[in-house]
Design an enzyme around this catalytic site. Structure first.
Site, PDB file in Angstrom:
ATOM      1  N   GLU A 132      -3.158   5.919  -5.754  1.00 16.60           N
ATOM      2  CA  GLU A 132      -1.598   6.020  -5.068  1.00 16.60           C
ATOM      3  C   GLU A 132      -0.855   4.835  -5.394  1.00 16.60           C
ATOM      4  O   GLU A 132      -1.451   3.702  -5.468  1.00 16.60           O
ATOM      5  CB  GLU A 132      -1.653   6.377  -3.710  1.00 16.60           C
ATOM      6  CG  GLU A 132      -2.711   5.480  -2.716  1.00 16.60           C
ATOM      7  CD  GLU A 132      -3.015   6.370  -1.417  1.00 16.60           C
ATOM      8  OE1 GLU A 132      -3.505   7.392  -1.504  1.00 16.60           O
ATOM      9  OE2 GLU A 132      -2.836   5.709  -0.383  1.00 16.60           O
ATOM     10  N   CYS A 145       3.960  -0.948  -4.658  1.00 18.87           N
ATOM     11  CA  CYS A 145       2.646  -1.282  -4.154  1.00 18.87           C
ATOM     12  C   CYS A 145       1.595  -0.979  -4.856  1.00 18.87           C
ATOM     13  O   CYS A 145       1.460   0.459  -4.911  1.00 18.87           O
ATOM     14  CB  CYS A 145       2.716  -0.930  -2.739  1.00 18.87           C
ATOM     15  SG  CYS A 145       1.157  -1.352  -1.831  1.00 18.87           S
ATOM     16  N   CYS A 152     -12.929   0.884  -2.507  1.00 19.96           N
ATOM     17  CA  CYS A 152     -13.004  -0.428  -2.482  1.00 19.96           C
ATOM     18  C   CYS A 152     -14.442  -0.936  -1.876  1.00 19.96           C
ATOM     19  O   CYS A 152     -14.991  -0.279  -0.896  1.00 19.96           O
ATOM     20  CB  CYS A 152     -11.950  -0.970  -1.387  1.00 19.96           C
ATOM     21  SG  CYS A 152     -11.988  -2.961  -1.202  1.00 19.96           S
ATOM     22  N   CYS A 156     -13.408  -2.704   4.855  1.00 25.39           N
ATOM     23  CA  CYS A 156     -12.815  -3.344   6.256  1.00 25.39           C
ATOM     24  C   CYS A 156     -12.697  -2.156   7.328  1.00 25.39           C
ATOM     25  O   CYS A 156     -12.575  -0.946   6.922  1.00 25.39           O
ATOM     26  CB  CYS A 156     -11.314  -3.712   6.115  1.00 25.39           C
ATOM     27  SG  CYS A 156     -11.220  -5.337   4.897  1.00 25.39           S
ATOM     28  N   SER A 257      -5.611 -11.447   3.815  1.00 29.42           N
ATOM     29  CA  SER A 257      -5.714 -10.702   4.741  1.00 29.42           C
ATOM     30  C   SER A 257      -6.520 -11.296   5.777  1.00 29.42           C
ATOM     31  O   SER A 257      -7.652 -11.227   5.870  1.00 29.42           O
ATOM     32  CB  SER A 257      -6.227  -9.306   4.251  1.00 29.42           C
ATOM     33  OG  SER A 257      -5.265  -8.664   3.601  1.00 29.42           O
ATOM     34  N   ASN A 335      -1.481   0.695  10.770  1.00 25.62           N
ATOM     35  CA  ASN A 335      -1.262   2.252  10.328  1.00 25.62           C
ATOM     36  C   ASN A 335      -2.468   2.891  10.889  1.00 25.62           C
ATOM     37  O   ASN A 335      -3.250   2.865  10.244  1.00 25.62           O
ATOM     38  CB  ASN A 335      -0.932   2.507   8.896  1.00 25.62           C
ATOM     39  CG  ASN A 335       0.569   2.337   8.579  1.00 25.62           C
ATOM     40  OD1 ASN A 335       1.368   2.645   9.395  1.00 25.62           O
ATOM     41  ND2 ASN A 335       0.727   1.636   7.559  1.00 25.62           N
ATOM     42  N   CYS A 378      -2.817   2.101   2.939  1.00 27.22           N
ATOM     43  CA  CYS A 378      -3.293   2.216   1.649  1.00 27.22           C
ATOM     44  C   CYS A 378      -4.748   2.988   1.787  1.00 27.22           C
ATOM     45  O   CYS A 378      -5.500   3.008   2.521  1.00 27.22           O
ATOM     46  CB  CYS A 378      -3.895   0.864   0.947  1.00 27.22           C
ATOM     47  SG  CYS A 378      -5.112  -0.082   1.841  1.00 27.22           S
TER      48      CYS A 378
HETATM   49  N1  SAH Z   1      -7.585  -5.483  -0.675  1.00 27.04           N
HETATM   50  C1  SAH Z   1      -6.696  -6.237  -0.438  1.00 27.04           C
HETATM   51  C2  SAH Z   1      -5.216  -5.744  -0.806  1.00 27.04           C
HETATM   52  C3  SAH Z   1      -5.137  -4.287  -0.359  1.00 27.04           C
HETATM   53  S1  SAH Z   1      -4.855  -3.818   1.325  1.00 27.04           S
HETATM   54  C4  SAH Z   1      -6.490  -6.758   0.966  1.00 27.04           C
HETATM   55  O1  SAH Z   1      -7.077  -6.383   1.694  1.00 27.04           O
HETATM   56  O2  SAH Z   1      -5.786  -7.660   1.202  1.00 27.04           O
HETATM   57  C5  SAH Z   1      -3.268  -4.497   1.660  1.00 27.04           C
HETATM   58  C6  SAH Z   1      -2.935  -5.008   3.177  1.00 27.04           C
HETATM   59  O3  SAH Z   1      -3.019  -3.728   3.839  1.00 27.04           O
HETATM   60  C7  SAH Z   1      -4.171  -5.718   3.654  1.00 27.04           C
HETATM   61  O4  SAH Z   1      -3.611  -7.043   4.287  1.00 27.04           O
HETATM   62  C8  SAH Z   1      -4.862  -5.047   4.632  1.00 27.04           C
HETATM   63  O5  SAH Z   1      -5.821  -5.445   5.572  1.00 27.04           O
HETATM   64  C9  SAH Z   1      -3.894  -4.022   5.078  1.00 27.04           C
HETATM   65  N2  SAH Z   1      -4.262  -2.633   5.608  1.00 27.04           N
HETATM   66  C10 SAH Z   1      -5.279  -1.936   5.040  1.00 27.04           C
HETATM   67  N3  SAH Z   1      -5.489  -0.859   5.893  1.00 27.04           N
HETATM   68  C11 SAH Z   1      -4.497  -0.939   6.807  1.00 27.04           C
HETATM   69  C12 SAH Z   1      -4.199  -0.104   8.038  1.00 27.04           C
HETATM   70  N4  SAH Z   1      -4.739   1.174   8.295  1.00 27.04           N
HETATM   71  N5  SAH Z   1      -2.976  -0.458   8.652  1.00 27.04           N
HETATM   72  C13 SAH Z   1      -2.330  -1.726   8.199  1.00 27.04           C
HETATM   73  N6  SAH Z   1      -2.655  -2.476   7.207  1.00 27.04           N
HETATM   74  C14 SAH Z   1      -3.824  -2.061   6.458  1.00 27.04           C
HETATM   75 FE1  SF4 Z   2     -10.615  -2.946   0.662  1.00 24.39          FE
HETATM   76 FE2  SF4 Z   2      -8.344  -4.342   1.387  1.00 24.39          FE
HETATM   77 FE3  SF4 Z   2      -9.013  -2.001   2.404  1.00 24.39          FE
HETATM   78 FE4  SF4 Z   2     -10.529  -4.158   3.055  1.00 24.39          FE
HETATM   79  S1  SF4 Z   2      -8.085  -3.955   3.340  1.00 24.39           S
HETATM   80  S2  SF4 Z   2     -11.265  -2.260   2.486  1.00 24.39           S
HETATM   81  S3  SF4 Z   2     -10.262  -5.237   1.115  1.00 24.39           S
HETATM   82  S4  SF4 Z   2      -8.474  -2.285   0.423  1.00 24.39           S
END
Ligand code: SAH
Ligand code: SF4
Length: 393
Positions: A132, A145, A152, A156, A257, A335, A378
């Site tokens: 997406e 974006c 991934c 996280c 992050s 989110n 994401c």
């Molecule tokens: N993998 C990379 C980039 C993609 S995620 C990273 O982790 O930085 C982009 C951003 O969205 C990151 O800061 C991530 O921690 C955040 N993110 C992921 N899931 C989220 C959620 N449910 N709510 C808010 N931010 C989120």
């Molecule tokens: Fe991967 Fe970024 Fe999501 Fe963590 S926040 S699982 S590094 S996409």
């Protein structure tokens, strides 16, 4: 309320010649069964940097300057079909159409939110994966974006993308296609795409070579001429690649992050922290700042009762002040993801947290994310799509 639109064109992915893709950074994760190996992925025009395209055209017996004409057509004019490139000989267009698809991504569905100012596009890849892309229209800029992986490997705790692990890296061409799609969306509204954030699905620094090639292709003055300073790469903290990024010729922005000011908490939220703990991450960010002169953004997804306390905010301020990293903080109110037990704090709690970090002398902004109503965190649209019953082919 979100409108669910069928994408105007939903082509089935073409049957593609399987030839090697180069420049694709690998993660040391075994590919899932049924996922094509690196050398089996199709190459489209969006995979090719200008010198590679030139070589291909010369191999087809065409003069090398045709590559610049092609770049001007597909990136400058955003042409979606070789047939429209009437400045090229018909025989060459036919040859290209047969051997080098423009794109290998097919749009599946488009969703709008925020009164149309946020558009989320779901794509199907040639091997039946879903990725997406979100395009956000602001008064002063249009930001795309981009996703860089299917799934991934980092996993996280609060992120929908990491739930199923990594399926595979996206190719450069699959990432370029997302950018071109957003540029076309913008043009359809008499706007121009101005910014790119690697904040979709996946960890760009675990798909490093393909991401850097994306930057090079977008940057090429013969094509989109997209300045590196308008590109932000977001990472969960792949320390060695932060060092590599600092040495690149392209001066992209770095977002890290962080999500927690101490290892005990960060270990539970960002599992990569066990490999690259906060002290190493901060040292890498400091070196990055010294090498590039650029400010690092720290992303902080704020979760109620997890990382949003007053003491945590003070600890974050102290960590960043003492780190010596030229930086600012972006607080992202979480989110929420359906199947995960994390919640967004109240607005008052969010603002109080930001104020406490600011009071420590760290510039801090709250980013109320776009597209919450269409699950714009994401990986969420993909997760929903995979869970929904699929129409018969
Ligand atoms: N993998 C990379 C980039 C993609 S995620 C990273 O982790 O930085 C982009 C951003 O969205 C990151 O800061 C991530 O921690 C955040 N993110 C992921 N899931 C989220 C959620 N449910 N709510 C808010 N931010 C989120
Ligand atoms: Fe991967 Fe970024 Fe999501 Fe963590 S926040 S699982 S590094 S996409």
């Amino acid at each position: 309320m979100a409108t669910l639109l069928d994408a105007p064109t939903t082509p089935t992915p073409p049957t593609l010649p399987l030839v090697p893709v180069d420049g694709n950074g690998a993660v040391s994760v075994r590919p899932a069964r049924g996922v094509p190996r690196r050398g089996e992925r199709p190459v489209g025009l969006y995979d090719l940097a200008l010198p590679e395209l030139t070589d291909r055209l010369v191999a087809l017996g065409a003069p090398g300057y045709r590559a610049r004409q092609l770049y001007a057509g597909v990136y400058g004019r955003l042409t979606a079909d070789y047939a429209e490139l009437t400045d090229l000989p018909a025989a060459l267009r036919a040859e290209l159409a047969a051997t080098l698809p423009l794109t290998t991504l097919a749009p599946v569905r488009e969703q709008e939110a925020d009164g149309g100012e946020t558009v989320k596009t779901l794509y199907r890849t040639f091997d039946g994966q879903f990725v997406e892309t979100v395009t956000m229209f602001y008064p002063d800029r249009v930001t795309v974006c981009v996703s860089c992986q299917v799934g991934c490997a980092v996993g996280c705790a609060f992120c929908a993308t990491g739930l199923g692990g990594l399926t595979r890296n996206l190719t450069t061409g699959e990432m370029v296609a997302q950018v071109v799609g957003a540029a076309r969306l913008a043009r359809g509204r008499d706007r121009a795409l101005t910014n790119l954030v690697m904040m979709g699905m996946g960890e760009p620094l675990q798909n490093y070579a393909a991401t850097m090639k994306l930057v090079a292709i977008l940057h090429d003055p013969a094509g989109l001429n997209f300045g590196a300073r308008r590109i932000t790469i977001s990472t969960s903290g792949v320390v060695p690649k932060i060092g590599a990024l600092a040495a690149e010729p392209y001066q992209v922005n770095l977002a890290v992050s962080l999500h927690a000011p101490d290892d005990a908490l960060r270990d539970t939220l960002v599992p990569l922290n066990r490999r690259y703990p906060i002290a190493e991450l901060m040292a890498a960010c400091r070196r990055y700042g010294e090498a590039t002169g650029r400010r690092v953004s720290f992303e902080y997804a704020l979760m109620s009762g997890i990382n949003d306390g007053e003491a945590t905010a003070r600890a974050l301020g102290t960590l960043l002040r003492e780190s010596g990293v030229l930086c600012h903080v972006n607080v992202i109110p979480l989110n929420p993801v359906d199947v995960l037990p994390y919640a967004r704090p109240t607005r008052v709690g969010i603002e109080r947290f930001a104020e406490t970090v600011r009071a420590a002398g760290i510039p801090t902004t709250v980013r109320y994310s776009r597209g919450v109503e269409i699950a714009a965190a994401c990986g969420q649209l993909r997760a929903e799509h995979m869970a929904a019953p699929q129409p018969a082919p």
